[in-house]
Every structure is written in structure tokens, then in C-alpha cells.
Design an enzyme around this catalytic site. Sequence first.
Site, PDB file in Angstrom:
ATOM      1  N   THR A 199      43.872  45.296  72.016  1.00  0.00           N
ATOM      2  CA  THR A 199      44.275  44.469  72.852  1.00  0.00           C
ATOM      3  C   THR A 199      43.721  42.988  72.832  1.00  0.00           C
ATOM      4  O   THR A 199      42.773  42.798  72.205  1.00  0.00           O
ATOM      5  CB  THR A 199      44.008  44.828  74.412  1.00  0.00           C
ATOM      6  OG1 THR A 199      44.877  43.947  75.514  1.00  0.00           O
ATOM      7  CG2 THR A 199      42.741  44.727  74.788  1.00  0.00           C
ATOM      8  N   ARG A 200      44.672  41.998  72.893  1.00  0.00           N
ATOM      9  CA  ARG A 200      44.019  40.687  73.023  1.00  0.00           C
ATOM     10  C   ARG A 200      44.514  40.126  74.204  1.00  0.00           C
ATOM     11  O   ARG A 200      44.446  38.790  74.584  1.00  0.00           O
ATOM     12  CB  ARG A 200      44.944  39.920  71.985  1.00  0.00           C
ATOM     13  CG  ARG A 200      46.367  39.913  72.134  1.00  0.00           C
ATOM     14  CD  ARG A 200      46.877  38.803  70.913  1.00  0.00           C
ATOM     15  NE  ARG A 200      48.101  37.836  71.301  1.00  0.00           N
ATOM     16  CZ  ARG A 200      49.083  38.518  71.432  1.00  0.00           C
ATOM     17  NH1 ARG A 200      49.802  39.417  71.401  1.00  0.00           N
ATOM     18  NH2 ARG A 200      49.817  37.440  71.967  1.00  0.00           N
ATOM     19  N   HIS A 204      45.395  45.812  83.074  1.00  0.00           N
ATOM     20  CA  HIS A 204      45.715  45.942  84.441  1.00  0.00           C
ATOM     21  C   HIS A 204      45.818  47.527  84.419  1.00  0.00           C
ATOM     22  O   HIS A 204      45.599  48.360  83.749  1.00  0.00           O
ATOM     23  CB  HIS A 204      46.973  45.517  84.646  1.00  0.00           C
ATOM     24  CG  HIS A 204      46.783  43.817  84.484  1.00  0.00           C
ATOM     25  ND1 HIS A 204      46.083  43.083  85.518  1.00  0.00           N
ATOM     26  CD2 HIS A 204      47.374  42.964  83.583  1.00  0.00           C
ATOM     27  CE1 HIS A 204      46.168  41.585  84.797  1.00  0.00           C
ATOM     28  NE2 HIS A 204      47.056  41.759  83.472  1.00  0.00           N
ATOM     29  N   HIS A 207      47.572  49.545  81.875  1.00  0.00           N
ATOM     30  CA  HIS A 207      46.807  49.692  80.575  1.00  0.00           C
ATOM     31  C   HIS A 207      45.797  51.104  80.908  1.00  0.00           C
ATOM     32  O   HIS A 207      45.625  51.891  80.016  1.00  0.00           O
ATOM     33  CB  HIS A 207      46.121  48.775  80.092  1.00  0.00           C
ATOM     34  CG  HIS A 207      47.054  47.687  80.060  1.00  0.00           C
ATOM     35  ND1 HIS A 207      47.128  46.604  80.773  1.00  0.00           N
ATOM     36  CD2 HIS A 207      48.014  47.190  78.942  1.00  0.00           C
ATOM     37  CE1 HIS A 207      48.169  45.577  80.416  1.00  0.00           C
ATOM     38  NE2 HIS A 207      48.673  46.231  79.282  1.00  0.00           N
ATOM     39  N   ARG A 293      54.541  48.927  71.552  1.00  0.00           N
ATOM     40  CA  ARG A 293      55.925  48.290  71.185  1.00  0.00           C
ATOM     41  C   ARG A 293      55.699  46.832  70.622  1.00  0.00           C
ATOM     42  O   ARG A 293      54.949  46.000  71.218  1.00  0.00           O
ATOM     43  CB  ARG A 293      56.693  48.167  72.436  1.00  0.00           C
ATOM     44  CG  ARG A 293      58.150  47.673  72.293  1.00  0.00           C
ATOM     45  CD  ARG A 293      58.792  47.907  73.620  1.00  0.00           C
ATOM     46  NE  ARG A 293      60.491  47.644  73.463  1.00  0.00           N
ATOM     47  CZ  ARG A 293      60.810  46.480  73.204  1.00  0.00           C
ATOM     48  NH1 ARG A 293      59.945  45.361  73.590  1.00  0.00           N
ATOM     49  NH2 ARG A 293      62.054  46.253  73.304  1.00  0.00           N
TER      50      ARG A 293
END
Length: 575
Positions: A199-200, A204, A207, A293
Amino acid sequence: MANVPHGGVLKDLLARDVAIHDQLVQESGELQSITLTERQLCDLELIMNGGFSPLEGFLNQPDYISVVDTLRLADGTLFPIPINLDVSEEDIEYLGIVSGARITLRDSRDDVALAILTVEDVYKPDLVHEAVQVFGADDPAHPSVSYLRNQVKTYYVGGKVQAINAPTHYDYVALRYTPAELRAHFKKLAWRKVVAFQTRNPMHRAHRELTVRAARARQANVLIHPVVGLTKPGDVDHYTRVRVYQAIMTRYPNGMGHLALLPLAMRMGGPREAVWHAIIRKNFGATHFIIGRDHAGPGKNSAGKDFYGPYDAQELVAKYRHELQIEMVPFQQMTYLPASDEYQPIDEVPEGTVTLDISGTELRKRLRTGAPIPDWFSYEEVVKVLRESYPPRAKQGFVLFLTGLHNSGRGPIGRALQVTLNQQGGRSVSLLLGETVRSELSAELGFSPEDRHKNIQRIAFVSAELARAGAAVVATPIAPYAHSRSAARQTITSMGGSGGNFFLIHVATPLAYCEATDRNGTYEKARKGEIKGFTGIDDAYEEPRDADLTVDVTKQSIPEIVHSIMLLLEANGLL
């Protein structure tokens, strides 16, 4: 048991070269040096600690050509992203960069010697070909293509490195693991299966639910492995993101998850980047990797279409799954079901079921306006962190960048704005008058196009720092060139944090009026040739096509102009 490194052996150069550390330190002081850019620094750290295994240095020409054209090193090993050390022609001549030369690589932050590079070759890449092959198009809307066009130097230097020191980090030191350290951590805890999550962005509830589901389905543990090197311009800063990750880790079942930071300079390369990310997580010991995605997609191209298809990344990783030897976990889009107070994969929700979602755009709007963020979407402690870093618009800094000819009224407008904003209250106000900046910040600069550009970038840097701290900044340079104004906008929006609100005001007072009312006779001297390179006389002023507001003192009074600018700020929620 941690996954086998890519290529079979973890290339931990720091451990390999520890026995000759003192010798390398002494030699490094006797060699010519290259001071690394931020991207090069990220790349070198992952070369030295083994994150980029099987690489042992920057790509030579055969490896570079092969990676660009075939996603493989010259020996056939899968590796999809070129890792290059770019230098200028002047660097080559001044530093004596030739095959066989040894060059010290230094950290730009503290000048510490990090490694010694033994040069194998120096070559001139085809950057357009690299852009098309690696990123899919030579389109400057892609951040890495823009980087190739505007920041990469003309030549690449290939060669292996010997490690002296890892870069020193002062932030979140306890969360920074080398591949060897993270593998040892997994072994100590007897984690045999590890699902890595890239992740970057802030995380929340969705996730958390996604990663917990992925781990439980595979009877595995979760590695939250966010990027804290270079990401996409405009992304949430890594300090805020890491505080979010630390907060959300307390919401995982006891012993399920672990947080570790990755000093990667992302390329936003979509499918190729997904394969690269899988290789990197494999080197850090993960056995499974979640591919989302449009994984690592940069957004829209110049035609307004997505650079990559939504599932291109998953398809390319699946194509190379036997070589990657890390199991892909397809990202499942999660949606909230209010009736049962739970998240479910969207494709498992029966038709007609009421669901709730908040888009990224909507979240940013709520942060900007101070609107409530429901606890079904995120956790209270996460929202608290985000609100601290991203206050409502009325408390954010901003930059009013006034451009126009000499004597067009920029200075008087700027001074009037300073008074009006001080009267408004709520923020400190900084006025950067063109002539003041010239005398105090850029006194050594002349008026060549290069020096003019450098002056504008200094103003942009100072403006970004002030706006990030919540100030209202009024800058009034002539700024005659479109590329300089564009670069200033980019600097302020990318470096200004929540204060990266940039407004270009074109003071479009006609040249004839500027010249007729010039009491100091500056235009007259320029007409006589006593002043060379004067904007509007013998140097061009490129009128903005992207101004947020255009004003003219021959058509509006100063109070009317100031009022129109205040209305612009109010319309953008900044007053």
C-alpha cells in the site's frame, strides 16, 4: 519457512562486505563521488540489503536492454523494471567515469559514503523507447515518464557495488527491516505462510477486513508492507500514513499481523510494477502477495483514459507465477453491509442488498470540509491521525502566485492582499515580492532564462514550506516562462501537504500601460538597449493559458481585484 529469494540467493551486500568495511571506507575517501538523488538512494538501499535480489548493482547495458525489451536480465532471470544510475556528460568528464573506474556513491542528506561502484559501462539510453516499453506510452501524464523527460540525465552507468553503509533513517527506525531481518523475524515467530499487503495509501476498515480474510483463508499471517520511499506526487505523506498503519495494527487479531516499511521508489508501472513488487516481497520472505485492481496504476493518461486495464497487473503476475514462486492473492473489493454491520467481498453480496461505500474522492472532501467520517468506514484513531495532518480547508495554507509584466500592478495587489488576509485572520500571511526575493534570496542570479527559472523554483520551494505550515502566501514574481510557472505549481502542490493549494493569478495589464506609467524609466532604458533581456521588450512574456484568475489594473481598481481574489479563495473553501 520464509520464501526462497528471487534467483535462489539473497544478495545481502551489507553482510557480504562487512569484512572489508574499513578498507572500503578508506578507499571511498580517495575516490571521486556521485551524490545520489532521492530515487537513486532508494534503489541503492534495496540493492545493498537484497530487496532487489538478484541484482548486485545498477544495470549494465546488456541487462538494461534485456529488461526493457523482455522483462528479463541478460541471463534470463525475470526482472521487469530497469534500475539505473543516471549521470550527465559533465559528470562523466569531471569524475572520469569510464569502464573499470571506481566511484563512491554518497547520501545527499549527510554526504556519507554508502557504497563503491565499479563501472562496467557507460551508455546512452533511448528514453522514449524505455517509456514506451516499460510504462506503455511516452506520455508525460505518467509520473515516471515525466521523470524520464525532466529529471533523468543523459547517460546510464552500469556496474556492481560494494556496500559500506546503509542509509541512516531517523524516522520509524523500529519498523525498518532488511530482508534478512524480516526473514529472521518470521523464523523466530514460526510464521511459515505470510500474506504481504502493498500500500501507498492510508488503510481503513475495508483493508483490514480484506487482509484478515486473505490470511484466514490460507491459515497465514499478514505482513503490512507499505512503501515509504517515493510514491505518486500528491500522495499522503509517509509520516501520516505510518501513523495510520500503527493505529490500524491494533485492530488485527492478536499475533496475526506485522508492520514493516519498504524504502521503495515506486514507478507506478502497473503490470510490470506488480511483478516487481512480487519479486521484492518474495525477497523479504513473503509466500503470498495481494495484487489489487489496477495495481500501482498512475491514473489517467493525457486522453483521460486509464493507463492500464483493471486486471492487467493480475494477469501479468499470473503469467509468471511459476518463476515468481509467490502465490498471488487477487484483491477483493470489499463493501459494507449496514444490516449485518460487516464487510463482504462485493461479488458475494446478493443482488438488491443495501451496501455503503465512501470513495477516495468523497473521503478527501470530508477531510477538507470537516464533515463526519462514519465509524463503519474507518476507525476513530485512524480518522484522528488524518484530521491532524489534513485540517479542514479553512485552516489549510495556500499560495497566490501573481505573474505579469514589470509595473503591471503585481506589487500593489500583493501588498493589498497581505493587508486584507491579515484582517481576515486565522493564518499567518507571507508576502514574497518579486524584487525583495531577488535581493534577499537570489542576489547572485542574473536574468538569463536559466537564472530566471531557478529564481522561480526558489520562490516555489519557500512558498511550499510556508503553505505546508498553514500560511497564506502571496508571491509576485514576473515569472515570464510557462514551464517555470508549471514547475512552481508542481512543487507547491506536491510539497505543500495540506497547504498545497495553488492559484495562478495573471495580472494582464497591457504592456503599453505598464510602460507609460513607469516612473523609474526602466522600460525606456530597455528600449535604448541599456538593459538587456528585459521582459516584454527583448525577452518574451509567455501569457498563461492556465490562470485561475485574470485581472487588469486598466479595467479594475486594486480593491476590486483584491475582492475578486478573495472570492476565488472563498469559492474554494479557504476562507
